[in-house]
Motif scaffolding. Sequence first.
Motif, PDB file in Angstrom:
ATOM      1  N   ILE A   1      27.870  38.705 -17.345  1.00  0.00           N
ATOM      2  CA  ILE A   1      27.846  37.725 -18.433  1.00  0.00           C
ATOM      3  C   ILE A   1      29.031  36.772 -18.268  1.00  0.00           C
ATOM      4  CG2 ILE A   1      27.980  37.390 -20.928  1.00  0.00           C
ATOM      5  CD1 ILE A   1      26.691  40.141 -21.251  1.00  0.00           C
ATOM      6  N   LEU A   2      28.722  35.491 -18.107  1.00  0.00           N
ATOM      7  CA  LEU A   2      29.779  34.489 -17.984  1.00  0.00           C
ATOM      8  C   LEU A   2      30.204  34.029 -19.371  1.00  0.00           C
ATOM      9  CD1 LEU A   2      28.423  32.343 -15.013  1.00  0.00           C
ATOM     10  CD2 LEU A   2      29.928  34.342 -14.939  1.00  0.00           C
ATOM     11  N   GLN A   3      31.356  33.376 -19.427  1.00  0.00           N
ATOM     12  CA  GLN A   3      31.852  32.846 -20.693  1.00  0.00           C
ATOM     13  C   GLN A   3      30.803  31.929 -21.314  1.00  0.00           C
ATOM     14  OE1 GLN A   3      34.764  33.721 -22.010  1.00  0.00           O
ATOM     15  NE2 GLN A   3      36.398  33.752 -20.508  1.00  0.00           N
ATOM     16  N   ASP A   4      30.703  31.959 -22.634  1.00  0.00           N
ATOM     17  CA  ASP A   4      29.714  31.171 -23.350  1.00  0.00           C
ATOM     18  C   ASP A   4      29.842  29.690 -23.001  1.00  0.00           C
ATOM     19  OD1 ASP A   4      27.628  30.772 -25.150  1.00  0.00           O
ATOM     20  OD2 ASP A   4      29.006  30.304 -26.783  1.00  0.00           O
ATOM     21  N   GLY A   5      28.755  29.110 -22.538  1.00  0.00           N
ATOM     22  CA  GLY A   5      28.743  27.685 -22.206  1.00  0.00           C
ATOM     23  C   GLY A   5      29.059  27.374 -20.766  1.00  0.00           C
ATOM     24  N   CYS A   6      29.571  28.340 -20.011  1.00  0.00           N
ATOM     25  CA  CYS A   6      29.970  28.098 -18.614  1.00  0.00           C
ATOM     26  C   CYS A   6      28.767  27.733 -17.752  1.00  0.00           C
ATOM     27  CB  CYS A   6      30.681  29.336 -18.068  1.00  0.00           C
ATOM     28  SG  CYS A   6      31.053  29.260 -16.298  1.00  0.00           S
ATOM     29  N   ARG A   7      27.736  28.577 -17.800  1.00  0.00           N
ATOM     30  CA  ARG A   7      26.563  28.339 -16.958  1.00  0.00           C
ATOM     31  C   ARG A   7      25.884  27.006 -17.315  1.00  0.00           C
ATOM     32  NH1 ARG A   7      23.970  31.902 -13.922  1.00  0.00           N
ATOM     33  NH2 ARG A   7      24.991  33.668 -14.962  1.00  0.00           N
ATOM     34  N   GLY A   8      25.774  26.718 -18.615  1.00  0.00           N
ATOM     35  CA  GLY A   8      25.139  25.475 -19.042  1.00  0.00           C
ATOM     36  C   GLY A   8      25.895  24.249 -18.540  1.00  0.00           C
ATOM     37  N   PHE A   9      27.226  24.330 -18.542  1.00  0.00           N
ATOM     38  CA  PHE A   9      28.027  23.207 -18.049  1.00  0.00           C
ATOM     39  C   PHE A   9      27.758  22.952 -16.574  1.00  0.00           C
ATOM     40  CE2 PHE A   9      31.851  22.094 -15.596  1.00  0.00           C
ATOM     41  CZ  PHE A   9      31.951  20.760 -15.971  1.00  0.00           C
ATOM     42  N   PHE A  10      27.821  24.017 -15.762  1.00  0.00           N
ATOM     43  CA  PHE A  10      27.618  23.840 -14.327  1.00  0.00           C
ATOM     44  C   PHE A  10      26.194  23.379 -14.021  1.00  0.00           C
ATOM     45  CE2 PHE A  10      31.366  26.758 -13.758  1.00  0.00           C
ATOM     46  CZ  PHE A  10      32.174  25.797 -13.162  1.00  0.00           C
ATOM     47  N   GLN A  11      25.225  23.869 -14.795  1.00  0.00           N
ATOM     48  CA  GLN A  11      23.846  23.427 -14.626  1.00  0.00           C
ATOM     49  C   GLN A  11      23.755  21.922 -14.823  1.00  0.00           C
ATOM     50  OE1 GLN A  11      21.435  26.286 -14.441  1.00  0.00           O
ATOM     51  NE2 GLN A  11      20.280  24.735 -13.341  1.00  0.00           N
ATOM     52  N   LYS A  12      24.384  21.428 -15.882  1.00  0.00           N
ATOM     53  CA  LYS A  12      24.357  19.985 -16.172  1.00  0.00           C
ATOM     54  C   LYS A  12      25.121  19.198 -15.099  1.00  0.00           C
ATOM     55  CE  LYS A  12      23.260  16.781 -19.328  1.00  0.00           C
ATOM     56  NZ  LYS A  12      23.881  16.707 -20.660  1.00  0.00           N
ATOM     57  N   ALA A  13      26.225  19.775 -14.627  1.00  0.00           N
ATOM     58  CA  ALA A  13      27.062  19.076 -13.649  1.00  0.00           C
ATOM     59  C   ALA A  13      26.331  18.869 -12.325  1.00  0.00           C
ATOM     60  CB  ALA A  13      28.359  19.843 -13.426  1.00  0.00           C
ATOM     61  N   VAL A  14      25.662  19.908 -11.848  1.00  0.00           N
ATOM     62  CA  VAL A  14      24.999  19.779 -10.541  1.00  0.00           C
ATOM     63  C   VAL A  14      23.746  18.910 -10.629  1.00  0.00           C
ATOM     64  CG1 VAL A  14      25.891  21.977  -9.703  1.00  0.00           C
ATOM     65  CG2 VAL A  14      23.670  21.934 -10.835  1.00  0.00           C
ATOM     66  N   GLU A  15      23.213  18.730 -11.854  1.00  0.00           N
ATOM     67  CA  GLU A  15      22.034  17.887 -12.034  1.00  0.00           C
ATOM     68  C   GLU A  15      22.391  16.447 -12.407  1.00  0.00           C
ATOM     69  OE1 GLU A  15      19.895  19.891 -15.098  1.00  0.00           O
ATOM     70  OE2 GLU A  15      19.214  21.531 -13.810  1.00  0.00           O
ATOM     71  N   SER A  16      23.685  16.156 -12.554  1.00  0.00           N
ATOM     72  CA  SER A  16      24.125  14.848 -13.046  1.00  0.00           C
ATOM     73  C   SER A  16      23.650  13.714 -12.139  1.00  0.00           C
ATOM     74  CB  SER A  16      25.655  14.819 -13.139  1.00  0.00           C
ATOM     75  OG  SER A  16      26.106  13.511 -13.433  1.00  0.00           O
ATOM     76  N   GLU A  17      23.120  12.679 -12.773  1.00  0.00           N
ATOM     77  CA  GLU A  17      22.711  11.484 -12.036  1.00  0.00           C
ATOM     78  C   GLU A  17      23.791  10.409 -12.077  1.00  0.00           C
ATOM     79  OE1 GLU A  17      19.036  10.235 -13.672  1.00  0.00           O
ATOM     80  OE2 GLU A  17      17.926  12.017 -13.018  1.00  0.00           O
ATOM     81  N   ASN A  18      24.759  10.549 -12.970  1.00  0.00           N
ATOM     82  CA  ASN A  18      25.817   9.543 -13.102  1.00  0.00           C
ATOM     83  C   ASN A  18      26.903   9.720 -12.057  1.00  0.00           C
ATOM     84  OD1 ASN A  18      25.000   8.097 -15.644  1.00  0.00           O
ATOM     85  ND2 ASN A  18      25.043  10.191 -16.405  1.00  0.00           N
TER      86      ASN A  18
END
Length: 583
Positions: free
Chosen positions: A406-423
Motif C-alpha cells: 500500500i503506497l501513501q494515499d494519493g501517490c499512485r494517482g499522482f504518478f498516473q497523472k504525471a506519466v499521462e501528462s500531455e502538457n
Amino acid sequence: MNKKTEDLETTRKMKAVEEEGLARKFWIKFESEFVFSMYTPFFVSLAAGNLSVDTFLRCISHDVLFLDAFARAYELAEECADDEDDKTAIRKLRKRVKQKLKAHDTLVRAVCLTLFGLVVDFVGEWGFELPKESITNNAAVKYTDFLGATALGKVEGERALKIETPFEKIKIAAYILGAISPSMRLFAVITKEIQALLDPNDSSHIYKKWIDTYCSQDFEVSALQTEELLDKLSVLLTGEELEVIEKLYHQAMKLEAAFFAAQPLEQQIVVPLCRVQDPGEGRLTIFCDFDLTCAAFDSSAILAEIAILTAKRADPDQNETKLTRMSSADLRSAWDVLSTKYTEEYERCIESIMPSEAGKFDYGRLCEALKQLADFEKTANSRVVHSGVLKGLNLEDIKRTGEHLILQDGCRGFFQKAVESENFKTDVHVLSYGWCGDLIRSAFSSGDLNALRVHSNELVYEESISTGEIVKELESPLEKLQVFNDILKYRNNDDQHLTVYIGGTLGDLLCLLEADIGIVMGSSSSLRRVGDQFGVSFVPLFSGLVEKQRELAKGGSFKWNKLSGTLYTVLSWAEIHAFIMGS
C-alpha cells in the motif's frame, strides 16, 4: 450571551465535532479535495493579493448563485425536519444566508473602495456590473444543479425519492445538509489558511475584507451548526443511507474544487506547474525517494518480514548449502539486533556531523559533512550481508509482496497523472537506498506505472533465490546525487526543463537542494535538524507559492532556483498533485 461566552461555546462545539462528528470524519476522509481547491490559481492569486479584479467579480457573481441555492435548499430541509429545534436551527441558517445575500453588494463595494479609493455605484459611476455569464458557467451550474437535485431527494441522477413517511423526510434533510456542510467548512478552512499568511497590520491587501468575512466568528458558527445538524439528523439512519450522505459530501467537495479550477484567469500564474510552461517545449523530470515517501514503511523492514514469514516454509531436512536459511526465530533475533544497532549508530553519526551552531546556507560544507553518513551506511549494509538475513528469499515472494504494498494515499494517482501528462514531457525516476529494486518495481507494476524508472540496490539471486548478497549501487546521499546528475547530464539548461525532487529523509537532502524544486514529504527529524544547522529553510509549499505569485506580479517573471537553500514542505501527496498537475 456575551461575546466571551459565545467564543467558549463555539470552541466547545468545535471540539465535539472534531472528536465524534460524522461531518468531521467525512472532512478528514476527503481532505484532498480541499487541497485541490486551495491550490487553484484563483486562491493562490487571491492570497498573494494580485488576483485580477475581473476574475474576483466573476467569482462573486457565482457566489450569489450559490447563496441563492443554499437558501432554497435550507428551506426544503426545514420542511423535511420533524423536530422543532431542528427546524429552528435550519431556519436560522437560512436567515444568515439571506442576510449574506443582502450584504453582498456592500462587500463588493468595500473591495472597490480598497481598489479605487472610492465608494462606487457600479453601473452609475463606473459603467460596469457583476458579470452575467456566471449563470451559464458549467462548473457553477453543476454544483447548484447537484444541490437542487439533492434537496428533491435525487441521488446520483436517480428519480426523486417518494416521500411516504415523516422519517423519509428527515432523511432528505440529512442529505441536504450533507451536500451543504462541506462547502461551508471548505471556505472556513481555506480562508483561515490564507489569513495566516497575511500581515494583520497591512491594509493594502485588496481582498482582505472578503477573507476576513469567511474567517469571522459568525461564519464559523454557521459552519459548526450545519455540521452539528448533519450529525444529529444522521443518528437514526441505516448504514446504506450514511453511505449516501458520504457520497453526497464527497461529490460536493469535488464540485467545489472543479468550480475554483474553472475560474478563468487572464494573468500570469505559478500553478499548476504543468500549465505554466510551454506545452510544446516544457519538460519535467520528477525524482522521488521510495521509503517513507511513496511507501508508508521502510522497505528493508518489509524484506526482513518476508524472510521471517517464509522461513517457516523451508524444509527442515534441507541439505546444508550456501543458501541454507536461518530459522524464523533466529532471523527475528538477528534482525532485531541489526535494527537496534543501526538506530543507535545512526543517531551518533548525526550528532557527529552537526556544526556547533547554525549558520548561513553552505552547500559545500553540507556535502563534506554527509560524507561521514556515506561511510556509516556502507558499514551498516555490509553488516546486513554478513548476517545472512537476506539469504534464501524467493523472488516471487518479493514481487507478490510488492504488488500488494500500500503506497501513501494519493501517490499512485499522482504518478498516473504525471506519466499521462500531455502538457509536459515527463520522466519519472525513483531513487532509493532500498536493498531490492524488484520490490519497488513490483509496487509500481499496475497501470502505466511501468514507465517509472527505479534506481536502487539489487539482491543477487541464484535461480530466483537470493544469496544474501547485495549489488550496491546507491548507499549514500552522495551516490544518490551522482545518479541524479547522471540522469540530467544531457538536459538543456533552460527555463523549460524543470526538475522536481520529492523526498523525506536525510539521504535525500543533497538531491532536494540540487533540484529546481525540492519538496519534503513527512517530518523526518534528522532531515530537519541537519538542514536547520546548515542554513536550509523549510517553507510550507502553499505559502511558498503565494510568495512566488507575488514575485511574478512585481517583476513579470520568476524562476525556480536550485541551490537556493529553500525546500518546500507538504503533508500529503494531494498537495504535490495539486501543485504540479492541477485538479
